[in-house]
Design an enzyme around this catalytic site. Structure first.
Site, PDB file in Angstrom:
ATOM      1  N   ASN A 132      19.803  -3.013   6.356  1.00  0.00           N
ATOM      2  CA  ASN A 132      20.760  -2.030   5.839  1.00  0.00           C
ATOM      3  C   ASN A 132      22.102  -2.126   6.562  1.00  0.00           C
ATOM      4  O   ASN A 132      22.696  -1.122   6.941  1.00  0.00           O
ATOM      5  CB  ASN A 132      20.191  -0.604   5.958  1.00  0.00           C
ATOM      6  CG  ASN A 132      18.887  -0.444   5.229  1.00  0.00           C
ATOM      7  OD1 ASN A 132      18.764  -0.836   4.068  1.00  0.00           O
ATOM      8  ND2 ASN A 132      17.893   0.115   5.895  1.00  0.00           N
ATOM      9  N   ARG A 137      29.456  -5.627  10.780  1.00  0.00           N
ATOM     10  CA  ARG A 137      28.893  -4.652  11.717  1.00  0.00           C
ATOM     11  C   ARG A 137      27.811  -5.292  12.594  1.00  0.00           C
ATOM     12  O   ARG A 137      27.699  -4.967  13.777  1.00  0.00           O
ATOM     13  CB  ARG A 137      28.333  -3.451  10.955  1.00  0.00           C
ATOM     14  CG  ARG A 137      27.730  -2.415  11.882  1.00  0.00           C
ATOM     15  CD  ARG A 137      27.556  -1.061  11.232  1.00  0.00           C
ATOM     16  NE  ARG A 137      26.807  -0.183  12.108  1.00  0.00           N
ATOM     17  CZ  ARG A 137      27.293   0.428  13.186  1.00  0.00           C
ATOM     18  NH1 ARG A 137      28.546   0.232  13.518  1.00  0.00           N
ATOM     19  NH2 ARG A 137      26.546   1.209  13.936  1.00  0.00           N
ATOM     20  N   ARG A 187      18.589   2.360  15.512  1.00  0.00           N
ATOM     21  CA  ARG A 187      18.017   1.079  15.909  1.00  0.00           C
ATOM     22  C   ARG A 187      17.801   0.979  17.420  1.00  0.00           C
ATOM     23  O   ARG A 187      17.063   0.111  17.888  1.00  0.00           O
ATOM     24  CB  ARG A 187      18.916  -0.068  15.450  1.00  0.00           C
ATOM     25  CG  ARG A 187      19.099  -0.158  13.936  1.00  0.00           C
ATOM     26  CD  ARG A 187      20.036  -1.297  13.565  1.00  0.00           C
ATOM     27  NE  ARG A 187      20.235  -1.379  12.130  1.00  0.00           N
ATOM     28  CZ  ARG A 187      21.157  -0.702  11.468  1.00  0.00           C
ATOM     29  NH1 ARG A 187      21.969   0.119  12.127  1.00  0.00           N
ATOM     30  NH2 ARG A 187      21.283  -0.829  10.153  1.00  0.00           N
ATOM     31  N   LYS A 233      11.370  -9.122   6.019  1.00  0.00           N
ATOM     32  CA  LYS A 233      12.593  -9.927   5.927  1.00  0.00           C
ATOM     33  C   LYS A 233      13.074 -10.366   7.304  1.00  0.00           C
ATOM     34  O   LYS A 233      13.441 -11.535   7.501  1.00  0.00           O
ATOM     35  CB  LYS A 233      13.704  -9.151   5.227  1.00  0.00           C
ATOM     36  CG  LYS A 233      14.932 -10.019   4.907  1.00  0.00           C
ATOM     37  CD  LYS A 233      16.161  -9.209   4.590  1.00  0.00           C
ATOM     38  CE  LYS A 233      16.804  -8.701   5.867  1.00  0.00           C
ATOM     39  NZ  LYS A 233      18.143  -8.113   5.638  1.00  0.00           N
ATOM     40  N   PRO A 250      13.344 -15.660   3.613  1.00  0.00           N
ATOM     41  CA  PRO A 250      13.709 -14.245   3.686  1.00  0.00           C
ATOM     42  C   PRO A 250      14.220 -13.761   2.331  1.00  0.00           C
ATOM     43  O   PRO A 250      15.070 -14.419   1.715  1.00  0.00           O
ATOM     44  CB  PRO A 250      14.829 -14.212   4.727  1.00  0.00           C
ATOM     45  CG  PRO A 250      14.721 -15.517   5.463  1.00  0.00           C
ATOM     46  CD  PRO A 250      14.193 -16.501   4.472  1.00  0.00           C
ATOM     47  N   ASP A 252      15.956 -10.591   0.511  1.00  0.00           N
ATOM     48  CA  ASP A 252      16.569  -9.264   0.475  1.00  0.00           C
ATOM     49  C   ASP A 252      16.929  -8.952  -0.976  1.00  0.00           C
ATOM     50  O   ASP A 252      16.582  -9.703  -1.897  1.00  0.00           O
ATOM     51  CB  ASP A 252      17.796  -9.194   1.392  1.00  0.00           C
ATOM     52  CG  ASP A 252      18.877 -10.205   1.005  1.00  0.00           C
ATOM     53  OD1 ASP A 252      18.742 -10.875  -0.045  1.00  0.00           O
ATOM     54  OD2 ASP A 252      19.859 -10.321   1.749  1.00  0.00           O
ATOM     55  N   HIS A 254      19.694  -9.118  -2.493  1.00  0.00           N
ATOM     56  CA  HIS A 254      20.563 -10.118  -3.100  1.00  0.00           C
ATOM     57  C   HIS A 254      19.768 -11.342  -3.541  1.00  0.00           C
ATOM     58  O   HIS A 254      19.934 -11.830  -4.663  1.00  0.00           O
ATOM     59  CB  HIS A 254      21.654 -10.531  -2.114  1.00  0.00           C
ATOM     60  CG  HIS A 254      22.577 -11.582  -2.649  1.00  0.00           C
ATOM     61  ND1 HIS A 254      23.589 -11.299  -3.540  1.00  0.00           N
ATOM     62  CD2 HIS A 254      22.609 -12.928  -2.448  1.00  0.00           C
ATOM     63  CE1 HIS A 254      24.220 -12.413  -3.850  1.00  0.00           C
ATOM     64  NE2 HIS A 254      23.645 -13.420  -3.200  1.00  0.00           N
ATOM     65  N   GLN A 294      17.097 -21.620  -0.046  1.00  0.00           N
ATOM     66  CA  GLN A 294      17.460 -20.214  -0.204  1.00  0.00           C
ATOM     67  C   GLN A 294      18.804 -19.937   0.458  1.00  0.00           C
ATOM     68  O   GLN A 294      19.635 -19.201  -0.066  1.00  0.00           O
ATOM     69  CB  GLN A 294      16.362 -19.326   0.404  1.00  0.00           C
ATOM     70  CG  GLN A 294      16.666 -17.851   0.400  1.00  0.00           C
ATOM     71  CD  GLN A 294      17.199 -17.358   1.743  1.00  0.00           C
ATOM     72  OE1 GLN A 294      17.676 -18.135   2.554  1.00  0.00           O
ATOM     73  NE2 GLN A 294      17.134 -16.064   1.946  1.00  0.00           N
ATOM     74  N   PHE A 298      22.014 -18.482  -1.356  1.00  0.00           N
ATOM     75  CA  PHE A 298      22.611 -17.230  -0.877  1.00  0.00           C
ATOM     76  C   PHE A 298      24.108 -17.401  -0.675  1.00  0.00           C
ATOM     77  O   PHE A 298      24.909 -16.589  -1.134  1.00  0.00           O
ATOM     78  CB  PHE A 298      21.952 -16.812   0.436  1.00  0.00           C
ATOM     79  CG  PHE A 298      22.503 -15.533   1.017  1.00  0.00           C
ATOM     80  CD1 PHE A 298      22.017 -14.304   0.611  1.00  0.00           C
ATOM     81  CD2 PHE A 298      23.511 -15.565   1.976  1.00  0.00           C
ATOM     82  CE1 PHE A 298      22.515 -13.128   1.145  1.00  0.00           C
ATOM     83  CE2 PHE A 298      24.029 -14.398   2.516  1.00  0.00           C
ATOM     84  CZ  PHE A 298      23.524 -13.169   2.096  1.00  0.00           C
TER      85      PHE A 298
END
Length: 330
Positions: A132, A137, A187, A233, A250, A252, A254, A294, A298
């Site tokens: 998320n 960030r 986290r 993931k 992985p 996600d 997307h 992948q 991506f």
């Protein structure tokens, strides 16, 4: 105390752009501490060195800007290992194009997007911050962690910090509180729990994690999933980018949308079952290096989001047949 500045001359890694380009390899969400420090130049503290990379029209050059007294690796060999230069990206694209003809286009528009082989502790801890979150960030949090707990190396381009060891993090009795102040939010407790658990259960937790490189994918994934803040993931990101599991995929939101749009023609929302379906599909189509495929998809589909595909006529019969064969094996 800052490490002493000691720059070396530029050295050619002798790798063509078709096999490696720094952008987007270092900017597409695999590594988060490389800093753009000049035209085509990226700098990061790795293996106790401050390493400078430069993209040229024909190759990649590197130099050492500074180092800690503990630095001892062969930087050229470490970089070849980091970028996995023994693997031919061009040959992989040839094989992937047999399953999806659009890889012929992707290898041109996104040439040299390699999957990295990164330090396992850094990969694990940085990807715990990835859920998320966005690249900007995640990079900020990774750098804050390094600046607070890592060691500083002063260079002509500024100060760069090493990524901290698990032992260094474990030495902070208030790590959760410290990370909360640094902006890690909820986290912070994941980090504290994971660091404490690894250091309590293993005399050398980094060697334990490195040992997962020789374990089967299922075992490595299962061990990672025991750690706080690690879901499927994140576990697969660590397996792919640090533990030599080239068939780890992985998935996600997307990537699920990419799989839906390109191969499945499904409208289902992502869940635990669709995660497995997407993984099986990628491995079925692209084989041993499905995780690398992948990564290229991506990178190539960033910004595409959920817009209708403009390349429907490029979808090959091989894709449709592969989808049918996958279903028939369930």
């Amino acid at each position: 105390m800052l490490a002493k500045i000691r720059s070396s001359p530029w050295t050619d890694l002798c790798i063509k752009p078709a096999e490696l380009r720094l952008d987007p390899t270092l900017t597409c969400g695999q590594a988060f501490r490389w800093r753009l420090t000049g035209a085509g130049e990226y700098t990061c503290a790795l293996w106790d060195y401050a390493i400078d990379l430069k993209q040229t029209p024909t190759s990649i050059h590197y130099r050492v800007l500074g180092q800690l007294p503990t630095a001892h690796v062969d930087v050229a060999e470490a970089l070849r290992d980091y970028f996995q230069l023994h693997i031919s990206f061009d040959s992989l694209c040839d094989s992937w194009a047999q399953a999806d003809a659009d890889f012929t286009r992707l290898r041109q528009t996104h040439m040299g997007v390699r999957t990295l082989r990164q330090p396992v502790v850094e990969t694990l801890l940085v990807f715990i911050a990835s859920s998320n979150n966005n690249i900007k960030r995640i990079s900020m949090l990774a750098n804050r962690l390094s600046e607070h707990y890592g060691q500083a190396i002063e260079t002509e381009k500024g100060v760069f910090h090493t990524f901290p060891s698990l032992a260094r993090l474990n030495s902070d009795p208030q790590i959760a509180e410290t990370l909360s102040r640094l902006g890690f939010g909820y986290r912070a407790k994941y980090y504290a729990n994971t660091v404490r658990a690894l250091c309590a259960e293993h005399s050398d937790p980094e060697q334990f994690l490195l040992g997962l490189r020789t374990a089967p994918l299922s075992e490595a994934r299962a061990q990672l999933l025991k750690l706080s803040g690690v879901g499927p993931k994140v576990a697969d990101c660590v397996c792919l980018m640090a533990l030599d599991k080239t068939d780890a995929v992985p998935v996600d939101t997307h990537i699920w949308q990419v799989a839906q749009r390109r191969y499945l023609k499904s409208t289902k929302a992502p869940n635990a079952k669709t995660y497995q379906v997407a993984q099986q599909l990628f491995v079925h189509l692209f084989g041993k290096y499905a995780g690398w495929a992948q990564g290229l998809l991506f990178s190539g589909d960033l910004g595409h989001e959920t817009k209708p595909s403009k390349r429907k006529n490029q979808q090959t019969a091989a894709n449709k047949e592969s989808k049918m064969r996958l279903r028939s094996t369930k």
